[in-house]
Design a protein around this motif. Sequence first.
Motif, PDB file in Angstrom:
ATOM      1  N   GLU D  71       0.860  -1.180   0.000  1.00  0.00           N
ATOM      2  CA  GLU D  71       0.000   0.000   0.000  1.00  0.00           C
ATOM      3  C   GLU D  71       0.898   1.231   0.000  1.00  0.00           C
ATOM      4  O   GLU D  71       1.896   1.270   0.725  1.00  0.00           O
ATOM      5  N   VAL D  72       0.574   2.209  -0.826  1.00  0.00           N
ATOM      6  CA  VAL D  72       1.387   3.433  -0.903  1.00  0.00           C
ATOM      7  C   VAL D  72       0.492   4.641  -0.650  1.00  0.00           C
ATOM      8  O   VAL D  72      -0.730   4.538  -0.670  1.00  0.00           O
ATOM      9  N   GLY D  73       1.127   5.809  -0.421  1.00  0.00           N
ATOM     10  CA  GLY D  73       0.368   7.035  -0.180  1.00  0.00           C
ATOM     11  C   GLY D  73      -0.345   6.976   1.169  1.00  0.00           C
ATOM     12  O   GLY D  73       0.126   6.282   2.059  1.00  0.00           O
ATOM     13  N   PRO D  74      -1.425   7.684   1.362  1.00  0.00           N
ATOM     14  CA  PRO D  74      -2.096   8.535   0.383  1.00  0.00           C
ATOM     15  C   PRO D  74      -1.412   9.874   0.171  1.00  0.00           C
ATOM     16  O   PRO D  74      -1.838  10.651  -0.660  1.00  0.00           O
ATOM     17  N   GLU D  75      -0.329  10.136   0.947  1.00  0.00           N
ATOM     18  CA  GLU D  75       0.386  11.393   0.711  1.00  0.00           C
ATOM     19  C   GLU D  75       1.564  11.152  -0.219  1.00  0.00           C
ATOM     20  O   GLU D  75       2.046  10.025  -0.353  1.00  0.00           O
ATOM     21  N   GLY D  76       1.989  12.230  -0.832  1.00  0.00           N
ATOM     22  CA  GLY D  76       3.137  12.104  -1.717  1.00  0.00           C
ATOM     23  C   GLY D  76       3.727  13.460  -2.054  1.00  0.00           C
ATOM     24  O   GLY D  76       3.277  14.493  -1.530  1.00  0.00           O
ATOM     25  N   VAL D  77       4.712  13.453  -2.912  1.00  0.00           N
ATOM     26  CA  VAL D  77       5.456  14.671  -3.243  1.00  0.00           C
ATOM     27  C   VAL D  77       5.331  14.980  -4.737  1.00  0.00           C
ATOM     28  O   VAL D  77       5.423  14.075  -5.571  1.00  0.00           O
ATOM     29  N   VAL D  78       5.129  16.250  -5.035  1.00  0.00           N
ATOM     30  CA  VAL D  78       5.070  16.659  -6.440  1.00  0.00           C
ATOM     31  C   VAL D  78       6.479  16.610  -7.036  1.00  0.00           C
ATOM     32  O   VAL D  78       7.399  17.231  -6.522  1.00  0.00           O
ATOM     33  N   ASP D  79       6.574  15.841  -8.097  1.00  0.00           N
ATOM     34  CA  ASP D  79       7.843  15.610  -8.774  1.00  0.00           C
ATOM     35  C   ASP D  79       8.014  16.531  -9.963  1.00  0.00           C
ATOM     36  O   ASP D  79       9.100  16.907 -10.367  1.00  0.00           O
ATOM     37  N   ASN D  80       6.888  16.800 -10.583  1.00  0.00           N
ATOM     38  CA  ASN D  80       6.875  17.542 -11.847  1.00  0.00           C
ATOM     39  C   ASN D  80       5.438  17.995 -12.028  1.00  0.00           C
ATOM     40  O   ASN D  80       4.521  17.399 -11.458  1.00  0.00           O
ATOM     41  N   TYR D  81       5.244  19.061 -12.797  1.00  0.00           N
ATOM     42  CA  TYR D  81       3.881  19.574 -12.903  1.00  0.00           C
ATOM     43  C   TYR D  81       3.747  20.433 -14.145  1.00  0.00           C
ATOM     44  O   TYR D  81       4.754  20.861 -14.749  1.00  0.00           O
ATOM     45  N   THR D  82       2.515  20.693 -14.527  1.00  0.00           N
ATOM     46  CA  THR D  82       2.249  21.687 -15.566  1.00  0.00           C
ATOM     47  C   THR D  82       0.907  22.346 -15.267  1.00  0.00           C
ATOM     48  O   THR D  82       0.014  21.722 -14.687  1.00  0.00           O
ATOM     49  N   LEU D 107       4.091   8.947  -4.654  1.00  0.00           N
ATOM     50  CA  LEU D 107       3.416   8.654  -3.395  1.00  0.00           C
ATOM     51  C   LEU D 107       4.405   8.065  -2.398  1.00  0.00           C
ATOM     52  O   LEU D 107       5.385   7.399  -2.785  1.00  0.00           O
ATOM     53  N   ASP D 108       4.155   8.294  -1.147  1.00  0.00           N
ATOM     54  CA  ASP D 108       5.020   7.734  -0.102  1.00  0.00           C
ATOM     55  C   ASP D 108       5.048   6.219  -0.259  1.00  0.00           C
ATOM     56  O   ASP D 108       4.004   5.568  -0.261  1.00  0.00           O
ATOM     57  N   GLY D 109       6.223   5.672  -0.404  1.00  0.00           N
ATOM     58  CA  GLY D 109       6.362   4.230  -0.548  1.00  0.00           C
ATOM     59  C   GLY D 109       6.446   3.770  -1.991  1.00  0.00           C
ATOM     60  O   GLY D 109       6.769   2.619  -2.259  1.00  0.00           O
ATOM     61  N   ALA D 110       6.148   4.649  -2.953  1.00  0.00           N
ATOM     62  CA  ALA D 110       6.202   4.272  -4.375  1.00  0.00           C
ATOM     63  C   ALA D 110       7.482   4.813  -5.007  1.00  0.00           C
ATOM     64  O   ALA D 110       8.069   5.769  -4.491  1.00  0.00           O
ATOM     65  N   THR D 111       7.913   4.215  -6.097  1.00  0.00           N
ATOM     66  CA  THR D 111       9.073   4.755  -6.820  1.00  0.00           C
ATOM     67  C   THR D 111       8.689   5.280  -8.193  1.00  0.00           C
ATOM     68  O   THR D 111       9.473   5.970  -8.833  1.00  0.00           O
ATOM     69  N   VAL D 112       7.490   4.935  -8.659  1.00  0.00           N
ATOM     70  CA  VAL D 112       7.032   5.419  -9.958  1.00  0.00           C
ATOM     71  C   VAL D 112       5.982   6.497  -9.726  1.00  0.00           C
ATOM     72  O   VAL D 112       5.029   6.277  -8.978  1.00  0.00           O
ATOM     73  N   PRO D 113       6.154   7.676 -10.333  1.00  0.00           N
ATOM     74  CA  PRO D 113       5.174   8.733 -10.090  1.00  0.00           C
ATOM     75  C   PRO D 113       3.836   8.455 -10.758  1.00  0.00           C
ATOM     76  O   PRO D 113       3.746   7.700 -11.727  1.00  0.00           O
ATOM     77  N   LEU D 114       2.818   9.097 -10.202  1.00  0.00           N
ATOM     78  CA  LEU D 114       1.454   8.945 -10.700  1.00  0.00           C
ATOM     79  C   LEU D 114       1.005  10.305 -11.224  1.00  0.00           C
ATOM     80  O   LEU D 114       1.192  11.323 -10.560  1.00  0.00           O
ATOM     81  N   LEU D 115       0.412  10.295 -12.392  1.00  0.00           N
ATOM     82  CA  LEU D 115      -0.088  11.546 -12.960  1.00  0.00           C
ATOM     83  C   LEU D 115      -1.482  11.815 -12.395  1.00  0.00           C
ATOM     84  O   LEU D 115      -2.348  10.933 -12.450  1.00  0.00           O
ATOM     85  N   ALA D 116      -1.682  12.992 -11.859  1.00  0.00           N
ATOM     86  CA  ALA D 116      -2.993  13.285 -11.262  1.00  0.00           C
ATOM     87  C   ALA D 116      -3.273  14.774 -11.298  1.00  0.00           C
ATOM     88  O   ALA D 116      -2.372  15.603 -11.468  1.00  0.00           O
ATOM     89  N   GLU D 117      -4.532  15.088 -11.103  1.00  0.00           N
ATOM     90  CA  GLU D 117      -4.946  16.475 -11.052  1.00  0.00           C
ATOM     91  C   GLU D 117      -4.762  16.988  -9.615  1.00  0.00           C
ATOM     92  O   GLU D 117      -4.979  16.246  -8.667  1.00  0.00           O
ATOM     93  N   VAL D 118      -4.373  18.246  -9.496  1.00  0.00           N
ATOM     94  CA  VAL D 118      -4.274  18.870  -8.174  1.00  0.00           C
ATOM     95  C   VAL D 118      -5.297  19.985  -8.126  1.00  0.00           C
ATOM     96  O   VAL D 118      -5.409  20.778  -9.070  1.00  0.00           O
ATOM     97  N   LYS D 119      -6.062  20.026  -7.055  1.00  0.00           N
ATOM     98  CA  LYS D 119      -7.111  21.050  -6.960  1.00  0.00           C
ATOM     99  C   LYS D 119      -6.973  21.837  -5.663  1.00  0.00           C
ATOM    100  O   LYS D 119      -6.262  21.429  -4.747  1.00  0.00           O
ATOM    101  N   GLY D 120      -7.688  22.941  -5.600  1.00  0.00           N
ATOM    102  CA  GLY D 120      -7.793  23.707  -4.358  1.00  0.00           C
ATOM    103  C   GLY D 120      -6.578  24.548  -4.040  1.00  0.00           C
ATOM    104  O   GLY D 120      -6.329  24.837  -2.875  1.00  0.00           O
TER     105      GLY D 120
END
Lengths: 154, 411, 382, 154
Positions: D71-82, D107-120
């Motif tokens: 299980e990874v996340g649910p928190e993580g770090v932004v690696d790259n963005y647009t 995500l915390d515990g993951a090594t491959v980044p996940l592409l996702a939307e950031v809101k708020g």
Amino acid sequence: MTFEMGPETRQVEAMWDVSTYNYRMDGTGIRLLTEGMKEKKLRGIRCGECGMVYMPGPSYCRKCFVDIDEVVEVKDTGTVMSYCVTMADVRGNPIEEFRISAMIQFDGADTWFVGTVTGVEWQDFKVGMRVKAVWVDEPAGSLSDIDRFEVITD
Amino acid sequence: MRNVAIIGVGYTPVFVSKRKDVNIVEMMSESVDAAFRNTGLTPDDIDAVTFGNMQTFEGLNLPHLWASEHIRALDKPVLRVSTGGTVGMSVLQAAYYYVASGVYDVVMATSWEKQSEGDSQVGLAGIVLPEAIAMVQHGMDLFGIKGLGFGGGGSTGAASYQAMSYLHHSGASPEHIDKMAALERSNAVLNPYAHLRKKTTVEDIQATQMVAYPLRFGHTCPTTDGATTCIVASEDMVKKLTDGNVAWITGVGYAASDPCTANFLEGQITDPAEQMPAKIAVEKAYKQAGIKDPCKEIDMCELYNGFAHQSLMWLEKLGVCKEGEAHQMLDAGALEIDGEMPTNASGGVFSTNAIGSSAMNRPAECALQIMRKIEGEHQIPKKIRKALSHGWGGLFQYVAVMILADEPAKS
Amino acid sequence: MRKVAIVGQKQINAADVGKSRERMLFELCRDFYKEMGITRHDIDTFVLCSNDFYSGHTISNVFEDCPVGAYMKDETKVEADGVMAATYAFIRILSGLYDTAVVVASSQGGSVMRPYLQMDYSLNPTYDRQVDLLNEVNAAALQARAYMDEFGVSEEVLDKIAARNLRNAARNPYAFNGKTDVTPADVANSDVLYEPIKAMHCYPFTDGACVLLLAAEDRAKELTDAPVWIKGVGDLLETYYPERDVSRSKSVKSSAERAYKMAGISDPASELDLVEVSAKFSYQEPIICEALGLFPEGSAGDVADRGLADMDSAMPVSPSGGALGAYAFCAGGLVRIAECYRQLTGGAGDTQVADAHTALAHGQDGLFLQHNAVMVVSTEEG
Amino acid sequence: MADKLERVVVEAQVPLDYTYNYRVGPYIERYIKGLGDKKILATKCPQCSKVAVPPRKECGVCNKIMDEWVEVGPEGVVDNYTVGHVKIEKGLVENLESPALLAMITLDGATVPLLAEVKGMAPTDLKKGLRVKAVFTDPAEDSLADLSHFEQVG
């Protein structure tokens, strides 16, 4: 074989939207043909090098690889190259009235077209038979200006 | 030119109508891993990969991109070839050229189709839909009932014109098609990698609905999910990596004619039963393989037969027998597994049709027969020295052939 | 190994060719064969390069064989970039089974299909197409950012690269998107799509086709006095997944290493006289060129400031204007080879680079520069 | 009849979109089920310890099956963005009223980044290294959309 498929997994959907394409095709031959059909005439295009008559035509000869633009008249009679008899609908259910579709090589053309043949029992229909187009009364410059074909009996 | 051999084959564990348990790349990986298991090689031994399928059947553009690590092609040269029904053999031929050229030594060719993910009728219609729409704009009746242009019978219809023309010119009867169908379906029962595996008699075939005379429902192929992988290697690598029990590719050929059917706008000039490209392609392959009398020299055939009449037709077009003789061979029992010219011992495309891999399964089966590594009961009893495999596709216009042998061609 | 040369090229690029693809291909090949003094029967094998999704047809080559002259001939179709198709044709001749090969690549991204949509179809259908976030342009934005962050490169550098390519394209009659006197400021002022990608950083939607004739040594010398020899090829497919470092291109680097080894090139920066790269977005040019070993890693700012990639520099990059001048997908990569041929035979007109003998062409497929192919060509038979 | 033929281009639209139904396979199946429990599941390579999210079967680098689930996340770090000022619908670029934020998140515990939307959050606040947290759809819809988007932590 000992292989057993794993548990079924869910399906997700995605589209190929072909409505987004603006398809463009060579319409030289089909325009020539349907324009002529207004006058109950079939017209093809002849290759100046090999003499091959295409109906409808591409705008070049496949064999000689040259532009072609000599318009020639093609007769509305022809010879059956092959045929099939439709006995089921698209879902494979049997249909009541069998329908003969024939590949017809028109006299004066080297190409063939498919048309429906009526007035003959399917068991009596054969490759090599001669057929003639039956035109609608008021042609409009459409491929449906030929309604069907009938076997030439003489 | 270097000698090239198929050193191993991998199939998905089953060819069935629906693989509900795995996604596309997971299915592909099964055949790739089987090829490694069967050869004892690892992905590190592979210099390059060739890849193909019919991409609109799964609605997936450039699927090799997604597949890279799943098919063990990560960080390798990958060539995607796509030629319609012939694609499986086109992919294998590409692997052959890669090795024959001397650029690479060991190449993996993989092909697949997961037809249950899409609608095969749509995939096929997609070949000519714009042209058909243009013809409808010019008054063609799309249901083929009236007027000039489109014929009856759907996709079976196009094949039925070919079947009728073939029957007319060969002197075979519709019952011969039934008989060929029953023979191949019965062969498929013996093949664990076949899709339709039910003992079938001529009467069973004749009890199926006539769709477009002369073709019945029982004359048509299924739609299948499955994948096939072949590994080919140069002569040096054969010595290094194998015990020498391999199948040598001694001749290749490919030819295109015009689209022989549904070529609405350009004018159709070819009788779909004429199949000139078969003669052109096979002549070249025979010459390369040093085969002068194919009737005598070829020991078995695996032919691409989407429809049952085609096995008979191809035997003649590919020069394995004289024109008009194939049905006599059928009657004489020559086409059976223990006959003189075993034809589609695997059950053919007619029994298993994961389109992308269908034309690769043909040479793959020949290779396994030569190597006597057939799993199942359809191993041909006699020794196979030279085998003919064949692929067919496009709008009835492409023919691919590959000749396999138990020893390399003499240079 | 046999020697194989490119002996001729012809291309057409436009926003809209105003023709069906059959007619576009026929006219191109008809005129090309005439110029080459050959007929279709002189060609041993035809390698087509097109794509079912780009053409909107299942089996896209079904209607392309006859217009290129492949009726009753050996034919195949590569569904990837044109450099891959040319590589395959080269390999077919190397096998010894063919002496001449024609490569024809085409697509109508200007008038028939929508390029960004076709790239969406190449995404993983069980995840990326479902979450529906990724597309070609935002993928470009993410990769551009990765490069800029890794090496401290500014957005202005991307504008300068685009401006140079667009100016070069203006001097190339085969490119239609050229802009004479365009400045980096003009590029900077174009619409922002996904930061830092702006409209003028992107390839133009293009209708195009390109044909090359390849021949083995003896035939090549019969067909032309100025053959351009294929010295080396290489291609590599990387992972689809976002786990790789996209600020560099491992696959361009490895492809080039293969090609250089085959061509006997040990110092590409001095041995290559020019390169033609398929940088579909301006940021890709430095990533590609650095992986090719032409400039130090992360040097895009320096290269732009000192004009090190300009047409009159020691290492001209895409004097044709590259993919920003015209990019008709499958034809895009093949045009790069064709442009190298024009340069090495002295036929590049206003884009001619002085004293060019050895060049490299690059093609790509996929997002984040996933699949790359290169070909090294030279006037030196060697 | 020997008039020079006019070359005609015919245009056609095919008003269809083809639907495909993709089996997701056991890895994405289990991932989606995990999202329903507000868990982000990943698979781990037994050799290189790569942790891939969304999970998948093969590690192409090591040629191993990634069969360990974590299980990874649910928190993580932004690696790259647009920051997107447009959206692309069916291949056509359309302007957006307000910008959309897209990030590659490890995500915390993951090594491959996940592409996702950031809101708020304001576009100008989106930076590399920012900590973000997954927001799940509630109630769960049993689909990939159950991982709705990410928000800044704190």
